[in-house]
Design a protein around this motif. Sequence first.
Motif, PDB file in Angstrom:
ATOM      1  N   GLY A   1      -1.564   3.398   7.854  1.00 41.31           N
ATOM      2  CA  GLY A   1      -1.455   4.630   7.087  1.00 41.31           C
ATOM      3  C   GLY A   1      -0.208   5.440   7.385  1.00 41.31           C
ATOM      4  O   GLY A   1      -0.088   6.588   6.977  1.00 41.31           O
TER       5      GLY A   1
ATOM      6  N   GLU B   1      -3.390  10.110  -4.100  1.00 42.21           N
ATOM      7  CA  GLU B   1      -4.229   8.910  -4.045  1.00 42.21           C
ATOM      8  C   GLU B   1      -3.506   7.748  -3.364  1.00 42.21           C
ATOM      9  O   GLU B   1      -2.289   7.639  -3.413  1.00 42.21           O
ATOM     10  N   HIS B   2      -4.324   6.877  -2.749  1.00 47.94           N
ATOM     11  CA  HIS B   2      -3.787   5.651  -2.178  1.00 47.94           C
ATOM     12  C   HIS B   2      -3.838   4.555  -3.235  1.00 47.94           C
ATOM     13  O   HIS B   2      -4.863   4.369  -3.886  1.00 47.94           O
TER      14      HIS B   2
ATOM     15  N   LEU C   1       3.158   2.687   2.732  1.00 49.62           N
ATOM     16  CA  LEU C   1       2.473   2.939   3.997  1.00 49.62           C
ATOM     17  C   LEU C   1       2.262   1.628   4.740  1.00 49.62           C
ATOM     18  O   LEU C   1       2.136   0.570   4.137  1.00 49.62           O
TER      19      LEU C   1
ATOM     20  N   HIS D   1     -10.653   1.247  -0.303  1.00 56.54           N
ATOM     21  CA  HIS D   1     -10.445   1.203   1.139  1.00 56.54           C
ATOM     22  C   HIS D   1      -9.818  -0.134   1.484  1.00 56.54           C
ATOM     23  O   HIS D   1      -9.827  -1.066   0.667  1.00 56.54           O
TER      24      HIS D   1
ATOM     25  N   ILE E   1       0.864  -1.174   0.000  1.00 51.84           N
ATOM     26  CA  ILE E   1       0.000   0.000   0.000  1.00 51.84           C
ATOM     27  C   ILE E   1       0.904   1.228   0.000  1.00 51.84           C
ATOM     28  O   ILE E   1       1.938   1.241   0.664  1.00 51.84           O
ATOM     29  N   ALA E   2       0.514   2.270  -0.752  1.00 52.84           N
ATOM     30  CA  ALA E   2       1.353   3.460  -0.828  1.00 52.84           C
ATOM     31  C   ALA E   2       0.504   4.673  -1.171  1.00 52.84           C
ATOM     32  O   ALA E   2      -0.662   4.552  -1.573  1.00 52.84           O
ATOM     33  N   LYS E   3       1.099   5.829  -0.986  1.00 55.39           N
ATOM     34  CA  LYS E   3       0.457   7.083  -1.388  1.00 55.39           C
ATOM     35  C   LYS E   3       1.328   7.723  -2.463  1.00 55.39           C
ATOM     36  O   LYS E   3       2.555   7.726  -2.352  1.00 55.39           O
TER      37      LYS E   3
END
Lengths: 90, 90, 90, 90, 90
Positions: free
Chosen positions: E34, E53-54, E30, E84, E3-5
């Motif tokens: 988060g 954005e995620h 992340l 999500h 997961i990343a931003k």
Amino acid sequence: MQIAKVIGDVVATRKDRNLTGIALLIVQPLTPDGQPVGRPLVAVDAVGAGVGEHVFFVRGKEASFPFYPAEPPVDAGIVGIIDHWDMEET
Amino acid sequence: MQIAKVIGDVVATRKDRNLTGIALLIVQPLTPDGQPVGRPLVAVDAVGAGVGEHVFFVRGKEASFPFYPAEPPVDAGIVGIIDHWDMEET
Amino acid sequence: MQIAKVIGDVVATRKDRNLTGIALLIVQPLTPDGQPVGRPLVAVDAVGAGVGEHVFFVRGKEASFPFYPAEPPVDAGIVGIIDHWDMEET
Amino acid sequence: MQIAKVIGDVVATRKDRNLTGIALLIVQPLTPDGQPVGRPLVAVDAVGAGVGEHVFFVRGKEASFPFYPAEPPVDAGIVGIIDHWDMEET
Amino acid sequence: MQIAKVIGDVVATRKDRNLTGIALLIVQPLTPDGQPVGRPLVAVDAVGAGVGEHVFFVRGKEASFPFYPAEPPVDAGIVGIIDHWDMEET
């Protein structure tokens, strides 16, 4: 690739048959300043390197390329013996 | 590749069908001094290694080579049982 | 491969089309002692694992093998649900 | 890929023959803030980068793609010279 | 996958020709909570992600799959935009 010094070797009689006749050397990765960094690992040798020499090695399946068409199950291989390396002034 | 000691095994009934019949061993990577280093991992066994033995294992898709033409979904595999290893004097 | 526990899942509507219909689970790698180690990651599921189960997963392109001939762009996949694992006495 | 600065080069006469004529540069990975991060490594150069330039490099077999159909045994390669990079306000 | 931003982008005029027209974004991995974890990296974008954005991204050659039959020399690629994610209660 990483700069490393050859520091030892491994002897294994029982091994995958595609490893027969391939030298297994222990290499210690080095920083550009020549300091040991990270853990030593076992690499196959495609260029005739010896203990004490500075080399650079490649990680991954690429380590098997020099042995083509054989495909030994290896993940690290010495692909060059270093004459010298140079750093920019900082 | 890395030097390691076999320290356990994993039993899994429900698994990818290409893993059927392949031994799943837990290995502890070692430094050339024989000290544990890094986290243990699960490796398939291509050479008949047993718990307590010193081995070297390969990471990545290469770990599946000994099972060719089967292509089990594995990323670590024992490819040799070590007789001994030697380090240069420093 | 690494031992892990499934701790969550990810929902993504907009994604590469080769990921359609493939479950995306969040897994926490564990030591052989059952302690969390390293960061959680997102893995595809090829064996019907659920949140709370102990599994082992594979890293790299190998994670896509169970979906062959589809080649989803993935780098981690659950390939077995663990019944139990055993460690040698030390 | 990672952002990096070219900080030196390596000279090796004895090497895998598929490396002949390919520049071997030493790169220092950088954070988006321009700070050195992680250890320097040796990368092949596919875009004509020079010491002091900011580049991005790729790890893995992909580093050999620009040299296709040759398949040099490499695991890191510079694939772009950076004009500039931008970060969101946080 | 991780997961990343998306936190920025890279502009490079001189690059491998197989990278032409492909967006190069900077992503910050992340934790499932988060929080930023590990160093930011440069990833290609296969799903139209934007700064802020995620997303989840894949490492390795797999990052090039969405661009098939082109084979850009990349080792990280965004393959999904996250709606999500959910964690089990612990």
